[in-house]
Design a protein around this motif. Structure first.
Motif, PDB file in Angstrom:
ATOM      1  N   LYS A   1     -42.399  36.772 -10.298  1.00  0.00           N
ATOM      2  CA  LYS A   1     -41.979  38.142 -10.591  1.00  0.00           C
ATOM      3  C   LYS A   1     -40.461  38.274 -10.478  1.00  0.00           C
ATOM      4  O   LYS A   1     -39.851  37.737  -9.561  1.00  0.00           O
ATOM      5  N   PHE A   2     -39.853  39.021 -11.420  1.00  0.00           N
ATOM      6  CA  PHE A   2     -38.410  39.232 -11.438  1.00  0.00           C
ATOM      7  C   PHE A   2     -38.128  40.732 -11.493  1.00  0.00           C
ATOM      8  O   PHE A   2     -38.685  41.448 -12.323  1.00  0.00           O
ATOM      9  N   ARG A   3     -37.248  41.179 -10.611  1.00  0.00           N
ATOM     10  CA  ARG A   3     -36.967  42.610 -10.477  1.00  0.00           C
ATOM     11  C   ARG A   3     -35.645  43.040 -11.090  1.00  0.00           C
ATOM     12  O   ARG A   3     -35.359  44.226 -11.179  1.00  0.00           O
ATOM     13  N   SER A   4     -34.769  42.108 -11.465  1.00  0.00           N
ATOM     14  CA  SER A   4     -33.451  42.478 -11.980  1.00  0.00           C
ATOM     15  C   SER A   4     -32.989  41.457 -13.012  1.00  0.00           C
ATOM     16  O   SER A   4     -33.472  40.315 -13.045  1.00  0.00           O
ATOM     17  N   LYS A   5     -32.030  41.862 -13.831  1.00  0.00           N
ATOM     18  CA  LYS A   5     -31.493  40.969 -14.848  1.00  0.00           C
ATOM     19  C   LYS A   5     -30.729  39.799 -14.227  1.00  0.00           C
ATOM     20  O   LYS A   5     -30.856  38.657 -14.710  1.00  0.00           O
ATOM     21  N   PRO A   6     -29.907  40.001 -13.186  1.00  0.00           N
ATOM     22  CA  PRO A   6     -29.232  38.856 -12.558  1.00  0.00           C
ATOM     23  C   PRO A   6     -30.224  37.810 -12.037  1.00  0.00           C
ATOM     24  O   PRO A   6     -30.002  36.606 -12.180  1.00  0.00           O
ATOM     25  N   GLN A   7     -31.327  38.274 -11.440  1.00  0.00           N
ATOM     26  CA  GLN A   7     -32.326  37.340 -10.921  1.00  0.00           C
ATOM     27  C   GLN A   7     -32.977  36.573 -12.071  1.00  0.00           C
ATOM     28  O   GLN A   7     -33.214  35.363 -11.971  1.00  0.00           O
ATOM     29  N   LEU A   8     -33.245  37.278 -13.184  1.00  0.00           N
ATOM     30  CA  LEU A   8     -33.836  36.636 -14.358  1.00  0.00           C
ATOM     31  C   LEU A   8     -32.878  35.610 -14.958  1.00  0.00           C
ATOM     32  O   LEU A   8     -33.285  34.512 -15.357  1.00  0.00           O
ATOM     33  N   ALA A   9     -31.581  35.946 -15.009  1.00  0.00           N
ATOM     34  CA  ALA A   9     -30.585  35.040 -15.583  1.00  0.00           C
ATOM     35  C   ALA A   9     -30.427  33.777 -14.744  1.00  0.00           C
ATOM     36  O   ALA A   9     -30.258  32.678 -15.277  1.00  0.00           O
ATOM     37  N   ARG A  10     -30.479  33.927 -13.427  1.00  0.00           N
ATOM     38  CA  ARG A  10     -30.362  32.749 -12.560  1.00  0.00           C
ATOM     39  C   ARG A  10     -31.554  31.806 -12.758  1.00  0.00           C
ATOM     40  O   ARG A  10     -31.409  30.587 -12.706  1.00  0.00           O
ATOM     41  N   TYR A  11     -32.715  32.364 -12.983  1.00  0.00           N
ATOM     42  CA  TYR A  11     -33.913  31.536 -13.149  1.00  0.00           C
ATOM     43  C   TYR A  11     -33.882  30.795 -14.482  1.00  0.00           C
ATOM     44  O   TYR A  11     -34.204  29.609 -14.547  1.00  0.00           O
ATOM     45  N   LEU A  12     -33.476  31.488 -15.552  1.00  0.00           N
ATOM     46  CA  LEU A  12     -33.468  30.865 -16.874  1.00  0.00           C
ATOM     47  C   LEU A  12     -32.288  29.924 -17.067  1.00  0.00           C
ATOM     48  O   LEU A  12     -32.361  28.982 -17.845  1.00  0.00           O
ATOM     49  N   GLY A  13     -31.169  30.206 -16.380  1.00  0.00           N
ATOM     50  CA  GLY A  13     -30.006  29.335 -16.479  1.00  0.00           C
ATOM     51  C   GLY A  13     -29.460  29.282 -17.901  1.00  0.00           C
ATOM     52  O   GLY A  13     -29.292  30.299 -18.567  1.00  0.00           O
ATOM     53  N   ASP A  14     -29.189  28.075 -18.378  1.00  0.00           N
ATOM     54  CA  ASP A  14     -28.651  27.890 -19.726  1.00  0.00           C
ATOM     55  C   ASP A  14     -29.737  27.827 -20.795  1.00  0.00           C
ATOM     56  O   ASP A  14     -29.434  27.656 -21.982  1.00  0.00           O
ATOM     57  N   ALA A  15     -30.989  27.986 -20.398  1.00  0.00           N
ATOM     58  CA  ALA A  15     -32.074  27.882 -21.380  1.00  0.00           C
ATOM     59  C   ALA A  15     -32.084  29.052 -22.354  1.00  0.00           C
ATOM     60  O   ALA A  15     -32.553  28.920 -23.483  1.00  0.00           O
ATOM     61  N   LEU A  16     -31.572  30.208 -21.916  1.00  0.00           N
ATOM     62  CA  LEU A  16     -31.586  31.391 -22.787  1.00  0.00           C
ATOM     63  C   LEU A  16     -30.391  32.269 -22.468  1.00  0.00           C
ATOM     64  O   LEU A  16     -30.083  32.520 -21.298  1.00  0.00           O
ATOM     65  N   ASP A  17     -29.685  32.722 -23.514  1.00  0.00           N
ATOM     66  CA  ASP A  17     -28.524  33.604 -23.357  1.00  0.00           C
ATOM     67  C   ASP A  17     -29.015  35.045 -23.301  1.00  0.00           C
ATOM     68  O   ASP A  17     -29.581  35.566 -24.268  1.00  0.00           O
ATOM     69  N   LEU A  18     -28.798  35.699 -22.149  1.00  0.00           N
ATOM     70  CA  LEU A  18     -29.251  37.080 -21.963  1.00  0.00           C
ATOM     71  C   LEU A  18     -28.137  38.091 -22.178  1.00  0.00           C
ATOM     72  O   LEU A  18     -28.239  39.235 -21.743  1.00  0.00           O
ATOM     73  N   ALA A  19     -27.063  37.701 -22.856  1.00  0.00           N
ATOM     74  CA  ALA A  19     -25.919  38.608 -23.030  1.00  0.00           C
ATOM     75  C   ALA A  19     -26.307  39.879 -23.773  1.00  0.00           C
ATOM     76  O   ALA A  19     -25.780  40.954 -23.494  1.00  0.00           O
ATOM     77  N   THR A  20     -27.227  39.780 -24.722  1.00  0.00           N
ATOM     78  CA  THR A  20     -27.616  40.954 -25.519  1.00  0.00           C
ATOM     79  C   THR A  20     -29.007  41.451 -25.165  1.00  0.00           C
ATOM     80  O   THR A  20     -29.569  42.285 -25.870  1.00  0.00           O
ATOM     81  N   PHE A  21     -29.573  40.962 -24.072  1.00  0.00           N
ATOM     82  CA  PHE A  21     -30.923  41.354 -23.668  1.00  0.00           C
ATOM     83  C   PHE A  21     -30.875  42.615 -22.818  1.00  0.00           C
ATOM     84  O   PHE A  21     -30.148  42.696 -21.829  1.00  0.00           O
ATOM     85  N   ASP A  22     -31.638  43.646 -23.228  1.00  0.00           N
ATOM     86  CA  ASP A  22     -31.724  44.915 -22.495  1.00  0.00           C
ATOM     87  C   ASP A  22     -32.893  44.809 -21.513  1.00  0.00           C
ATOM     88  O   ASP A  22     -34.055  44.764 -21.919  1.00  0.00           O
ATOM     89  N   PHE A  23     -32.586  44.781 -20.215  1.00  0.00           N
ATOM     90  CA  PHE A  23     -33.622  44.571 -19.194  1.00  0.00           C
ATOM     91  C   PHE A  23     -34.620  45.715 -19.174  1.00  0.00           C
ATOM     92  O   PHE A  23     -35.810  45.513 -18.964  1.00  0.00           O
ATOM     93  N   ARG A  24     -34.159  46.949 -19.390  1.00  0.00           N
ATOM     94  CA  ARG A  24     -35.043  48.111 -19.302  1.00  0.00           C
ATOM     95  C   ARG A  24     -36.059  48.141 -20.435  1.00  0.00           C
ATOM     96  O   ARG A  24     -37.239  48.404 -20.219  1.00  0.00           O
ATOM     97  N   SER A  25     -35.601  47.877 -21.656  1.00  0.00           N
ATOM     98  CA  SER A  25     -36.490  47.981 -22.817  1.00  0.00           C
ATOM     99  C   SER A  25     -37.175  46.657 -23.162  1.00  0.00           C
ATOM    100  O   SER A  25     -38.175  46.646 -23.864  1.00  0.00           O
ATOM    101  N   GLY A  26     -36.611  45.520 -22.715  1.00  0.00           N
ATOM    102  CA  GLY A  26     -37.187  44.225 -23.041  1.00  0.00           C
ATOM    103  C   GLY A  26     -36.899  43.783 -24.454  1.00  0.00           C
ATOM    104  O   GLY A  26     -37.591  42.926 -24.995  1.00  0.00           O
TER     105      GLY A  26
END
Length: 252
Positions: A44-69
């Motif tokens: 389970k992930f509660r925040s965008k920073p936590q999600l980014a740390r888990y995915l690392g370089d596998a996926l660029d979350l620069a344009t990902f909206d955490f609230r809307s998905g």
């Protein structure tokens, strides 16, 4: 407090990722929606920073909206224009972010004193020098901080503060989150009394550039009466008494 949970497949993330919406059904925060994400293995992930740390370089979350998905098209265009800007997603903020409100982002028109010439006589008449000038302040700069919240060492976000009902936000599309950031900054950096906006709410909605006072937070004018001060003093005294009793039981 009762809640309603809904889970969906998140197409913006790799296959197997799910997005959960938790809608609070009762209490003061009824209607508030909390968003969580689950990896294919159930983490389970509660925040965008936590999600980014888990995915690392596998996926660029620069344009990902955490609230809307979803991928935010506005962020996508902005990201293309600002490819040189570095983001630190482990912290969830830009490297140059600051809680101090931006005062000016453009250079002064006149960088040096202006010499005034009288064309008829063809010689210097006077030296016109600019004195101390008040720097313009941006309106609604607090909206830059939307979506940024304090997290603990594990990346879990702290619960948002609930403001008194007397504090009402003013301005187009200004919510409680922006209002809290505005009031907190005013209390922290302002040297003048915090009174709120004196203009009517309807006037501020129509043309905030004319009626909004940038030196005051984005809240309607609030009058603090003696009864309010007395109630607050009683709450502080009660809290101190409870803390004193707790410390006595701990020592004993």
């Amino acid at each position: 407090m009762s809640v309603e949970k809904k889970k969906f497949e998140c197409s913006a993330l790799p296959k197997g990722w799910q997005r959960e919406e938790v809608i609070r059904k009762s209490g003061i925060s009824a209607g508030k929606v909390d968003v969580y994400y689950y990896s294919p293995n159930g983490k389970k992930f509660r925040s965008k920073p936590q999600l980014a740390r888990y995915l690392g370089d596998a996926l660029d979350l620069a344009t990902f909206d955490f609230r809307s998905g979803k991928i935010n098209s506005l962020l996508l265009r902005k990201n293309k224009k600002q490819r040189g800007t570095q983001f630190d997603y482990s912290r969830g903020v830009r490297n140059d972010a600051s809680l101090v409100p931006p005062i000016r982002q453009t250079a002064s028109i006149f960088k040096q004193p202006v010499t005034v010439y009288k064309t008829q006589e063809g010689k210097v008449k006077a030296d016109f020098k600019h004195g101390a000038q008040e720097k313009p302040k941006q309106l609604f700069w607090e909206k830059r901080l939307e979506g940024l919240r304090a997290c603990d060492l594990d990346g879990f976000e702290f619960d948002a503060m609930e403001l008194p009902r007397a504090l009402r936000a003013v301005g187009p599309h200004v919510g409680e989150e922006t209002l809290l950031q505005s009031v907190a900054t005013a209390l922290h950096v302002s040297t003048q009394p915090v009174t709120g906006q004196t203009g009517s709410r309807s006037a501020l909605e129509k043309n905030p550039g004319v009626f909004l006072n940038p030196d005051q937070p984005l809240v309607q004018a609030v009058a603090v009466a003696d009864e309010d001060i007395k109630r607050q003093e009683e709450r502080v005294a009660t809290a101190r008494k409870k803390l004193q009793d707790a410390l006595k039981r701990f020592v004993a």
